[in-house]
Design an enzyme around this catalytic site. Structure first.
Site, short mmCIF file in Angstrom:
data_model
loop_
_atom_site.label_atom_id
_atom_site.label_comp_id
_atom_site.label_asym_id
_atom_site.label_seq_id
_atom_site.Cartn_x
_atom_site.Cartn_y
_atom_site.Cartn_z
N ARG A 378 -4.73 8.37 31.30
CA ARG A 378 -5.62 8.23 30.35
C ARG A 378 -6.38 9.50 29.74
O ARG A 378 -6.15 9.85 28.47
CB ARG A 378 -6.67 7.18 30.36
N VAL A 500 -1.08 1.60 23.51
CA VAL A 500 -0.70 1.77 24.95
C VAL A 500 -1.52 2.43 26.03
O VAL A 500 -2.74 2.96 25.44
CB VAL A 500 0.50 2.57 25.02
N GLU A 501 -1.50 2.05 27.39
CA GLU A 501 -2.25 2.47 28.33
C GLU A 501 -3.82 2.00 28.26
O GLU A 501 -4.82 2.65 28.33
CB GLU A 501 -2.44 4.20 28.49
N GLY A 502 -3.85 0.61 27.84
CA GLY A 502 -5.15 -0.20 27.59
C GLY A 502 -5.50 0.05 26.03
O GLY A 502 -5.82 1.01 25.33
#
Length: 818
Positions: A378, A500-502
């Site tokens: 992140r 994406v990625e949370g």
């Protein structure tokens, strides 16, 4: 006299609390101060002795830990254990993953700015700089994003080959395995520059270097796995992907239904202990072309072949995609951005236990492994992929606003454009500052999960806002796709980074403060762990230290908050340049307020706070904007505190701090207990909101800064690729800008001649030549005006294509071939 003495005594106690004096120091000093006060008040000796003795007795009770623990802490501890909020296994894994960094100081209410400023400016090594100047710039020169996104829906084969042979897939892999072993800052710089030319290319480079098999192998793999796979990953012989998301488990990734059963089966001619897997994954980047699949699944052992537990937990394995039963190859088209992304399935796929990342000892550790790696991913991948184009778009939009004219004026001189252009420049400065500071933390050995979440959420959100403003300024130029359009694909790609990625909504509502309050608070987790300790004697001892430390922490933050709030932060000493001192003071004020508010929220709502997502999100916004504010101050410091950069500094500092104060205000305005909320609001924000948002003068300075070549503009957009090779739109813009600025006084002469009647208003081409004939301009000036006109027309031009029926036939043909 009496009132003055008592007031001074109270202020002295508050100052001790403000400075967070230890209990022992507080006790000794306050006892002497009380004695002095009683003497000043001429208290009779009998009453003096009674008051002073009683006060000292209370202090002794709290300082004698064994006595305090038995008579006072024990009943509190028993009550706490009965009502202690539970932490799920998933939450515990997320809490344990990564660590904390600067965000912890901000949430604790007493940030040490000198520590932040003393962190060395992130720089590239000579080897890394050489790679940026050579391989990265060559790659940027190769990129034709229209070809990638429209004609091929993929990177061209020669680009894939270049990425493999030049080591782009092994940026962070150690050299002994054939990788580059670059720093995280270099990794971020490379991704950001490539993204400024093509999001599709940047994602393709980013994924193998962030959350994927390589990172998991480096952290958790066995020696055999590292030796087998890392060299092939570094060279591009193996293309990796990692499959986590299931159609029924996206943000709640821990709920994946994909599963594996431990069993024995024939494998390569021998009975082998292994796992029979079934999965259905989607949204997996590089899956359609991957040769090595990282897979997350829930592992079960119904026959107890490796232990007593039936459900073992989430586990990660590496599976060659040519393994029988593995299905890959089909694609998604996320927003028509052309990086490879698609689904993968597996039906009764058998793998030996040795294919688990780290071997059999790592069964059930997959969620922790993923959270640990995701905290770093992140912080690098998405901030880089969005910050790079945002900086390049700021430079490009500034140039376009000077080149494009309406009503005989550059459009950037109109206040409506100026307002949007200021936001683009300000947001670009924040995004780059945040990206650089967070990447630097990773190179310090930190894995800051909360700072990574802040960076991911806010950089992608600010980039989305910037892309909207850029689209508005470019207007028709931006909505017509083609090679001449350098905005639309980035604009289209923005929802991908948001998702994406949370997903950003989840990141803001649950992660930044929800996890940050636990991870960053100096005492809450200690209290929880003490309450969970099965050894009750040790648990009581730990709880006693944490609980009373917490009590002192609250008192200290109340004193700090009250002093800083009622003085508006004006009386704190900050060793910083005059231009930035005011911002450090306001960060200190709001940091103390956030620390006190955090304990107020935890105390009033307890475990329900994580379900009050809007309240939690607002406190996360306070923390986030304080982090962004310190990032821009750090960037200004690192870059040499140039006077030319002050417009960007003032705008961004005012923007982030006003946002932090606004969300703190909204927290109290929406807190359910109105009486207590109003009381707390009085102590935290006694004058209401006092930090002004950036004013029009600041915005005007930024817009003008962006519309002409200068050092501040070059620093702002330094991550971009501006070489004018005749094809690079950003390079063409910079060349056109120089010609148009040079031609402005000449064009002004011509317009003045028309206005006075010396020249008749006709076609502009003819007007330039007639201005020469009339002696209005010289031959050299005519050449400059002609060149400026040619460059301007090249910049404002858009692509057109064959008629609808022809294009439709081409699209249909492509779909049939696919």
């Amino acid at each position: 006299m009496t009132a003055t003495a008592i007031t001074l005594f109270v202020l002295a106690l508050m100052m001790l609390s403000y400075l967070r004096a230890s209990l022992l120091v507080f006790s000794v000093v306050s006892a002497f101060l009380l004695g002095d006060l009683l003497l000043v008040l001429k208290t009779p000796w009998g009453l003096f002795g009674t008051i002073w003795t009683a006060y000292v007795a209370v202090l002794l009770f709290f300082n004698l830990t064994t006595v305090r623990r038995h008579f006072l802490t024990l009943p509190i501890f028993i009550l706490f254990r009965k009502n202690m909020p539970s932490i799920s296994e998933t939450e515990q894994a997320a809490i344990d993953a990564g660590d904390t960094w600067w965000e912890k100081e901000l949430l604790n209410g007493k940030p040490h700015f000198r520590n932040l400023r003393n962190i060395p400016k992130p720089t590239l090594s000579p080897e890394e700089q050489k790679f940026m100047d050579e391989q990265v710039n060559v790659l940027c020169g190769m990129i034709d994003d229209w070809e990638i996104t429209h004609e091929l829906n993929d990177l061209p084969e020669k680009m894939w080959d270049f990425l493999k042979t030049e080591g782009f897939f092994g940026l962070v892999i150690p050299k002994k395995y054939g990788g580059k072993a670059f720093s995280e800052f270099a990794h971020s710089e490379i991704i950001a520059r490539v993204a400024s030319k093509s999001v599709s290319a940047a994602v393709t480079v980013s994924v193998p270097n962030s959350l994927g098999p390589a990172e998991l192998l480096m952290k958790y793999g066995t020696s055999e796995q590292k030796n087998k796979f890392l060299p092939k990953l570094a060279s591009g012989e193996e293309i990796p992907c990692f499959a986590l998301t299931n159609p029924n488990a996206g943000s709640d990734a821990s709920a994946i239904p994909d599963y594996g059963i431990i069993c024995k089966q024939q494998f390569e001619g021998e009975e082998t202990l292994g796992i029979r897997l079934n999965w259905d994954k989607r949204y997996i980047t590089l899956a359609p072309v991957a040769t090595l699949l990282g897979l997350a699944f829930k592992l079960y052992d119904p026959e107890h072949l490796i232990g007593d537990k039936k459900y073992i937990g989430i586990t990660c394995a590496l599976i060659p995609t040519d393994t029988e039963g593995v299905v890959t190859g089909r694609r998604h088209y996320p927003m028509n951005v052309a990086f490879q992304n698609g689904p993968t399935q597996g039906k009764d796929v058998f793998i030996p236990m040795e294919w688990i990342i780290g071997g059999q000892k790592n069964v059930g550790r997959g969620w922790h492994m993923l959270m640990e790696c995701l905290s770093a991913g992140r912080a690098i991948s998405l901030p880089s992929i969005t910050a790079g184009p945002t900086a390049a778009l700021a430079v490009a939009t500034g140039a376009y606003s000077r080149i494009r004219e309406q009503f005989n004026l550059p459009i950037g001189h109109f206040e409506g454009i100026e307002e949007a252009l200021a936001r683009i420049g300000g947001f670009a400065y924040i995004c780059e500052a945040t990206r650089q500071m967070t990447a630097a933390a990773l190179d310090l050995g930190k894995k800051p999960s909360i700072a990574g979440a802040i960076s991911k959420y806010h950089v992608t959100e600010l980039a989305r806002k910037s892309s909207l403003d850029a689209m508005d300024i470019h207007a028709g130029k931006a909505i017509c796709l083609g090679r001449k359009n350098y905005i639309a694909r980035f604009y289209q790609a923005m929802p991908i980074g948001i998702t994406v990625e949370g997903a950003n909504i989840l990141t803001r509502s649950l992660i930044i403060f929800g996890q940050g309050a636990l991870r960053c608070h100096p005492y809450v987790l200690k209290e929880v762990y003490a309450g969970q300790n099965e050894d009750k004697k040790q648990g009581l001892k730990d709880f006693d230290a944490a609980f009373w430390g917490h009590a002192g922490f609250i008192i200290s933050n109340f004193c700090r908050t009250t002093f800083l709030a009622f003085t508006a932060g004006r009386f704190t000493f900050e060793k910083a340049p005059r231009a930035t001192r005011q911002y450090y003071r306001q960060i200190r004020r709001l940091s103390a307020a956030l620390a006190l508010t955090t304990d107020f929220a935890l105390g009033m709502l307890g475990g329900d706070l994580k379900r009050k997502e809007k309240l939690s999100a607002r406190l996360g916004d306070v923390l986030s904007n304080l982090y962004l504010a310190t990032a821009v101050l750090k960037r200004f410091h690192d870059e040499g505190e140039h006077v030319a950069d002050l417009p960007l500094l003032h705008w961004t500092a005012r923007y982030t701090l006003s946002q932090a104060e606004f969300h703190l205000h909204r927290f109290y305005k929406n807190f359910p207990n109105r009486t207590l909320a109003s009381l707390m609001h009085f102590f935290v924000l006694p004058y209401g909101r006092i930090i002004e948002t950036p004013d029009d003068k600041m915005g005007h300075k930024i817009s003008r800064l962006l519309m002409e070549p200068n050092e501040a503009r070059a620093r702002l957009g330094q991550i971009g690729f501006y070489e004018d090779d005749g094809k690079n739109n950003f390079g063409l813009l910079e060349t056109a800008l120089k010609y148009c600025i040079k031609a402005e006084p000449i064009e002004k002469k011509i317009r003045q001649a028309v206005k006075t009647g010396k020249l008749a208003q006709q076609d502009y081409d003819d007007l330039i030549s007639r201005a020469l004939e009339a002696g209005v301009i010289s031959k050299d000036e005519m050449n400059i005006a002609v060149q400026a006109r040619e460059h301007r027309e090249k910049i404002i031009a858009v692509n057109d294509f064959p008629g609808y029926s022809t294009m439709f036939a081409q699209i249909q043909g492509h779909e049939r071939r696919a």
